[in-house]
Design a protein around this motif. Structure first.
Motif, mmCIF file in Angstrom:
data_model
loop_
_atom_site.group_PDB
_atom_site.id
_atom_site.type_symbol
_atom_site.label_atom_id
_atom_site.label_comp_id
_atom_site.label_asym_id
_atom_site.label_seq_id
_atom_site.Cartn_x
_atom_site.Cartn_y
_atom_site.Cartn_z
ATOM 1 N N SER A 45 49.453 45.532 9.126
ATOM 2 C CA SER A 45 48.554 44.392 9.034
ATOM 3 C C SER A 45 47.117 44.846 9.235
ATOM 4 C CB SER A 45 48.908 43.356 10.111
ATOM 5 O OG SER A 45 47.866 42.429 10.247
ATOM 6 N N GLU A 46 46.198 44.334 8.408
ATOM 7 C CA GLU A 46 44.804 44.744 8.504
ATOM 8 C C GLU A 46 44.163 44.289 9.809
ATOM 9 O OE1 GLU A 46 43.080 46.769 6.680
ATOM 10 O OE2 GLU A 46 44.650 47.091 5.229
ATOM 11 N N SER A 47 44.854 43.391 10.550
ATOM 12 C CA SER A 47 44.318 42.961 11.835
ATOM 13 C C SER A 47 44.533 44.017 12.910
ATOM 14 C CB SER A 47 44.981 41.643 12.276
ATOM 15 O OG SER A 47 46.367 41.838 12.481
ATOM 16 N N VAL A 48 45.360 45.026 12.604
ATOM 17 C CA VAL A 48 45.622 46.110 13.543
ATOM 18 C C VAL A 48 44.758 47.311 13.173
ATOM 19 C CG1 VAL A 48 47.388 47.654 14.464
ATOM 20 C CG2 VAL A 48 47.985 45.309 13.862
ATOM 21 N N TYR A 49 44.122 47.901 14.158
ATOM 22 C CA TYR A 49 43.242 49.035 13.896
ATOM 23 C C TYR A 49 44.077 50.281 13.591
ATOM 24 C CZ TYR A 49 38.949 51.735 14.384
ATOM 25 O OH TYR A 49 37.863 52.533 14.144
ATOM 26 N N PRO A 50 43.756 51.033 12.546
ATOM 27 C CA PRO A 50 44.529 52.246 12.235
ATOM 28 C C PRO A 50 44.488 53.244 13.391
ATOM 29 C CG PRO A 50 43.063 51.680 10.418
ATOM 30 C CD PRO A 50 42.666 50.813 11.573
ATOM 31 N N ILE A 51 45.613 53.899 13.618
ATOM 32 C CA ILE A 51 45.647 54.924 14.654
ATOM 33 C C ILE A 51 45.049 56.226 14.128
ATOM 34 C CG2 ILE A 51 47.960 55.850 14.144
ATOM 35 C CD1 ILE A 51 48.492 55.721 17.172
ATOM 36 N N ILE A 52 45.216 56.435 12.811
ATOM 37 C CA ILE A 52 44.560 57.566 12.142
ATOM 38 C C ILE A 52 44.256 57.156 10.706
ATOM 39 C CG2 ILE A 52 46.711 58.699 11.404
ATOM 40 C CD1 ILE A 52 45.246 61.400 12.037
ATOM 41 N N GLU A 53 43.122 57.627 10.211
ATOM 42 C CA GLU A 53 42.698 57.269 8.859
ATOM 43 C C GLU A 53 42.005 58.464 8.208
ATOM 44 O OE1 GLU A 53 39.881 53.952 6.569
ATOM 45 O OE2 GLU A 53 39.993 53.964 8.760
ATOM 46 N N ASN A 55 42.889 59.086 0.625
ATOM 47 C CA ASN A 55 42.623 57.894 1.430
ATOM 48 C C ASN A 55 43.944 57.341 1.938
ATOM 49 O OD1 ASN A 55 39.585 56.995 1.166
ATOM 50 N ND2 ASN A 55 40.203 57.686 -0.878
ATOM 51 N N ILE A 56 44.068 57.238 3.241
ATOM 52 C CA ILE A 56 45.283 56.655 3.813
ATOM 53 C C ILE A 56 44.997 56.159 5.223
ATOM 54 C CG2 ILE A 56 46.180 58.839 4.744
ATOM 55 C CD1 ILE A 56 48.998 57.804 3.935
ATOM 56 N N LYS A 57 45.635 55.052 5.575
ATOM 57 C CA LYS A 57 45.574 54.511 6.928
ATOM 58 C C LYS A 57 46.986 54.495 7.495
ATOM 59 C CE LYS A 57 41.723 51.352 5.897
ATOM 60 N NZ LYS A 57 41.317 49.918 5.834
ATOM 61 N N VAL A 58 47.112 54.929 8.747
ATOM 62 C CA VAL A 58 48.399 54.879 9.435
ATOM 63 C C VAL A 58 48.212 53.994 10.659
ATOM 64 C CG1 VAL A 58 50.253 56.183 10.519
ATOM 65 C CG2 VAL A 58 48.937 57.219 8.646
ATOM 66 N N TYR A 59 49.108 53.030 10.822
ATOM 67 C CA TYR A 59 48.962 52.031 11.871
ATOM 68 C C TYR A 59 49.921 52.289 13.032
ATOM 69 C CZ TYR A 59 46.059 49.519 8.580
ATOM 70 O OH TYR A 59 45.043 49.180 7.715
ATOM 71 N N PRO A 60 49.579 51.798 14.216
ATOM 72 C CA PRO A 60 50.454 51.985 15.383
ATOM 73 C C PRO A 60 51.870 51.481 15.113
ATOM 74 C CG PRO A 60 48.328 51.103 16.073
ATOM 75 C CD PRO A 60 48.335 51.064 14.567
ATOM 76 N N GLN A 88 36.322 62.163 5.756
ATOM 77 C CA GLN A 88 36.473 61.969 7.196
ATOM 78 C C GLN A 88 37.935 61.892 7.620
ATOM 79 O OE1 GLN A 88 34.018 58.272 6.927
ATOM 80 N NE2 GLN A 88 33.059 59.035 8.803
ATOM 81 N N VAL A 89 38.181 62.375 8.843
ATOM 82 C CA VAL A 89 39.432 62.126 9.558
ATOM 83 C C VAL A 89 39.050 61.320 10.794
ATOM 84 C CG1 VAL A 89 41.398 63.115 10.784
ATOM 85 C CG2 VAL A 89 40.471 64.287 8.780
ATOM 86 N N ILE A 90 39.591 60.104 10.899
ATOM 87 C CA ILE A 90 39.299 59.236 12.037
ATOM 88 C C ILE A 90 40.561 59.139 12.880
ATOM 89 C CG2 ILE A 90 38.416 56.994 12.780
ATOM 90 C CD1 ILE A 90 36.489 58.450 10.935
ATOM 91 N N ILE A 103 54.741 60.430 11.785
ATOM 92 C CA ILE A 103 54.348 60.860 10.446
ATOM 93 C C ILE A 103 55.164 62.104 10.127
ATOM 94 C CG2 ILE A 103 52.463 61.620 8.950
ATOM 95 C CD1 ILE A 103 50.535 60.219 10.911
ATOM 96 N N MET A 104 55.933 62.044 9.064
ATOM 97 C CA MET A 104 56.830 63.145 8.725
ATOM 98 C C MET A 104 56.496 63.697 7.346
ATOM 99 S SD MET A 104 61.030 63.127 8.533
ATOM 100 C CE MET A 104 61.060 61.883 7.241
#
Length: 231
Positions: free
Chosen positions: A6-14, A36-41, A72-74, A206-207
């Motif tokens: 959900s976009e309401s959750v901040y990505p843990i890594i992006e 470009n990729i977002k991974v969420y908790p 960037q890696v966030i 993440i595998m």
């Protein structure tokens, strides 16, 4: 999984417009292209791709083992390009646990000593390493093997030690690179069941894999080919 995307959750890594290239003499070789990729908790993400697709390089980027050529890696809201190498090493050591295909255990150390290794460099405030290691030995079912060295353990037992080691600092992310590659089918399934159980308890995983069977354990699968990621 909880709907962690959900976009309401901040990505843990992006990864934002990330690229990685190397120079071979006067020739620049582009390994990753505008990733470009977002991974969420709480996600269980599988990254699939054939040999030579750039999976290992992408793993190094996600694991903050290397810095991007551009983009960037966030990690946990922190752009890794804005911090020093020592700050990055600490952030990585506390927030990412690594599980490798070849286990990467220290031969002369016991299972418990191998599990404790990451705490020698970084330990989260309030964490009691020895108590935590004892809990993890039980979690991975190796109470009767805690004093054995890697040469005295089966491949599956060594990978269980590696998983416990990855968990010792209670990291936000477990990054697994072909975690069953050196195991027989039965033991590989046992290891994947362990990853799934960890994910069900809220751990982000993440595998990296080329195996569609392993990828089926994940909640989301993305594909890497010729350095381009298809979400």
């Amino acid at each position: 999984m909880n709907d962690a995307r959900s976009e309401s959750v901040y990505p843990i890594i992006e990864l934002r417009d990330l690229c990685k290239s190397y120079w071979a003499g006067k020739m620049e070789i582009h390994i990753l292209k505008s990733i470009n990729i977002k991974v969420y908790p709480g996600e269980f993400l599988a990254i699939m791709g054939p040999s030579g697709s750039g999976k290992s390089t992408l793993m190094n980027m996600i694991g903050c083992l290397d810095r991007p050529t551009c983009g960037q890696v966030i990690l946990m809201g922190q752009d890794i390009n804005t911090i020093t190498d020592s700050e990055l090493a600490r952030l990585r050591g506390l927030e990412i646990g690594f599980v490798f295909q070849n286990f990467n255990l220290v031969p002369r150390l016991s299972a418990t000593q191998n599990i404790l290794l990451p705490t020698y460099a970084n330990t989260k405030n309030g964490l009691e390493p020895n108590k935590r290691a004892n809990e993890l030995v039980k979690l991975v079912g190796l109470e009767d093997r805690r004093n054995n060295r890697p040469s005295e353990l089966s491949g599956g037992q060594q990978q269980r030690v590696a998983i416990a080691r990855a968990l010792i600092n209670d990291p936000s992310i477990i990054l697994a690179d072909e975690p069953t590659g050196n195991l027989d089918s039965k033991t590989g399934l046992e290891i994947m069941d362990m990853f799934k159980e960890l994910n069900n308890k809220g751990r982000t995983i993440i595998m990296i894999t080329h195996d569609a069977g392993l990828a089926s354990y994940a909640d989301r699968v993305v594909y890497l080919k010729d350095g381009i990621l298809n979400n």
